[in-house]
Design a protein around this motif. Structure first.
Motif, PDB file in Angstrom:
ATOM      1  N   VAL A   4       0.873  -1.177   0.000  1.00  0.00           N
ATOM      2  CA  VAL A   4       0.000   0.000   0.000  1.00  0.00           C
ATOM      3  C   VAL A   4       0.907   1.222   0.000  1.00  0.00           C
ATOM      4  O   VAL A   4       1.832   1.316   0.811  1.00  0.00           O
ATOM      5  CB  VAL A   4      -0.927   0.035   1.239  1.00  0.00           C
ATOM      6  CG1 VAL A   4      -1.763   1.317   1.260  1.00  0.00           C
ATOM      7  CG2 VAL A   4      -1.827  -1.190   1.277  1.00  0.00           C
ATOM      8  N   VAL A  84      -4.734  -2.127   4.959  1.00  0.00           N
ATOM      9  CA  VAL A  84      -3.326  -2.122   5.381  1.00  0.00           C
ATOM     10  C   VAL A  84      -2.906  -3.358   6.170  1.00  0.00           C
ATOM     11  O   VAL A  84      -1.709  -3.639   6.285  1.00  0.00           O
ATOM     12  CB  VAL A  84      -2.984  -0.849   6.203  1.00  0.00           C
ATOM     13  CG1 VAL A  84      -3.181   0.396   5.361  1.00  0.00           C
ATOM     14  CG2 VAL A  84      -3.768  -0.771   7.487  1.00  0.00           C
ATOM     15  N   VAL A  89       3.572  -1.147   3.927  1.00  0.00           N
ATOM     16  CA  VAL A  89       3.036   0.188   3.639  1.00  0.00           C
ATOM     17  C   VAL A  89       4.180   1.166   3.433  1.00  0.00           C
ATOM     18  O   VAL A  89       5.152   1.181   4.191  1.00  0.00           O
ATOM     19  CB  VAL A  89       2.133   0.676   4.792  1.00  0.00           C
ATOM     20  CG1 VAL A  89       1.666   2.110   4.560  1.00  0.00           C
ATOM     21  CG2 VAL A  89       0.918  -0.247   4.961  1.00  0.00           C
ATOM     22  N   SER A 105      -1.640   2.989   9.492  1.00  0.00           N
ATOM     23  CA  SER A 105      -0.835   1.797   9.206  1.00  0.00           C
ATOM     24  C   SER A 105      -0.508   1.021  10.477  1.00  0.00           C
ATOM     25  O   SER A 105      -0.589  -0.214  10.499  1.00  0.00           O
ATOM     26  CB  SER A 105       0.453   2.214   8.491  1.00  0.00           C
ATOM     27  OG  SER A 105       0.143   2.888   7.288  1.00  0.00           O
ATOM     28  N   ALA A 110      -0.375  -3.058   9.821  1.00  0.00           N
ATOM     29  CA  ALA A 110       0.553  -3.239   8.694  1.00  0.00           C
ATOM     30  C   ALA A 110       1.737  -4.104   9.124  1.00  0.00           C
ATOM     31  O   ALA A 110       2.189  -4.028  10.264  1.00  0.00           O
ATOM     32  CB  ALA A 110       1.036  -1.884   8.191  1.00  0.00           C
ATOM     33  N   ILE A 113       6.230  -0.753   7.816  1.00  0.00           N
ATOM     34  CA  ILE A 113       5.875   0.618   7.444  1.00  0.00           C
ATOM     35  C   ILE A 113       7.156   1.382   7.140  1.00  0.00           C
ATOM     36  O   ILE A 113       8.005   1.549   8.019  1.00  0.00           O
ATOM     37  CB  ILE A 113       5.090   1.333   8.563  1.00  0.00           C
ATOM     38  CG1 ILE A 113       3.866   0.513   8.978  1.00  0.00           C
ATOM     39  CG2 ILE A 113       4.686   2.752   8.129  1.00  0.00           C
ATOM     40  CD1 ILE A 113       3.240   0.942  10.298  1.00  0.00           C
TER      41      ILE A 113
END
Length: 192
Positions: A4, A84, A89, A105, A110, A113
């Motif tokens: 993402v 997420v 991400v 996130s 996630a 990140i």
């Protein structure tokens, strides 16, 4: 691994011109100017070429901006946690919605990140996130600045360094030169 990318193809004139809650953002588009080039279109193209499923979130995206499986756009948009969750991400939002994208996130689960942000800027954003209740332990896991140190200068080079970091994270690579990993110099001991 699915990717993402939170980004903005316009730059903020003021600090984070957004109204947001846990899942949605409304961008004050009157405070965002221009159509700026950024690394997100390059990242999405590189990642698609490598076979990743890519979702791009850009309030100002047009229909030809990104090679992606999904583009979430509009000055008001929603990003439920499942977008997420367990994804890699990348946050490259140009001060438009940095804090929200990082918080979404983290809270959305996630897997990794990476944030395209200077250390100077990160001090401001980390302070906001701590004040919002995000733990320092969670924040220390962020990859800031995103990418591996390859001496990148251009947008394409920066995108390449981020893709290299994604591959290393996903596949357990070290990011070290292969000549070191494969112990090239040891062959000379065998040749004596």
């Amino acid at each position: 691994m699915d990717i993402v990318i939170f980004t903005s193809s316009r730059e903020a004139e003021i600090e984070e011109p957004v109204f947001c809650d846990r899942d949605s953002v409304k961008v004050d588009k009157t405070k965002c100017v221009g159509k700026s080039i950024n690394i997100a279109p390059i990242l999405s193209r590189y990642l698609k070429d490598l076979g990743y499923k890519v979702t791009v979130v850009d309030p100002f995206a047009d229909d030809v901006s990104y090679e992606a499986d999904e583009v979430i756009k509009g000055d008001s948009f929603k990003v439920p946690d499942e977008v997420v969750k367990d994804k890699y991400v990348i946050v490259a939002t140009k001060h438009v919605y940095d804090t929200w994208a990082i918080m979404k996130s983290i809270l959305g689960g996630a897997k990794e990140i990476a944030v395209v942000m200077s250390i100077k800027r990160s001090k401001v954003i980390m302070k906001r996130l701590i004040q919002a209740g995000i733990s320092i332990e969670q924040l220390k896991k962020l990859r800031i600045p995103a990418g591996l140190d390859i001496g990148a200068k251009s947008d394409k080079e920066i995108a390449l360094s981020i893709v290299a970091e994604i591959l290393a994270a996903e596949r357990g690579g070290s990011g070290r030169p292969l000549r070191e990993v494969k112990a090239f110099e040891k062959i000379f001991e065998e040749l004596k």
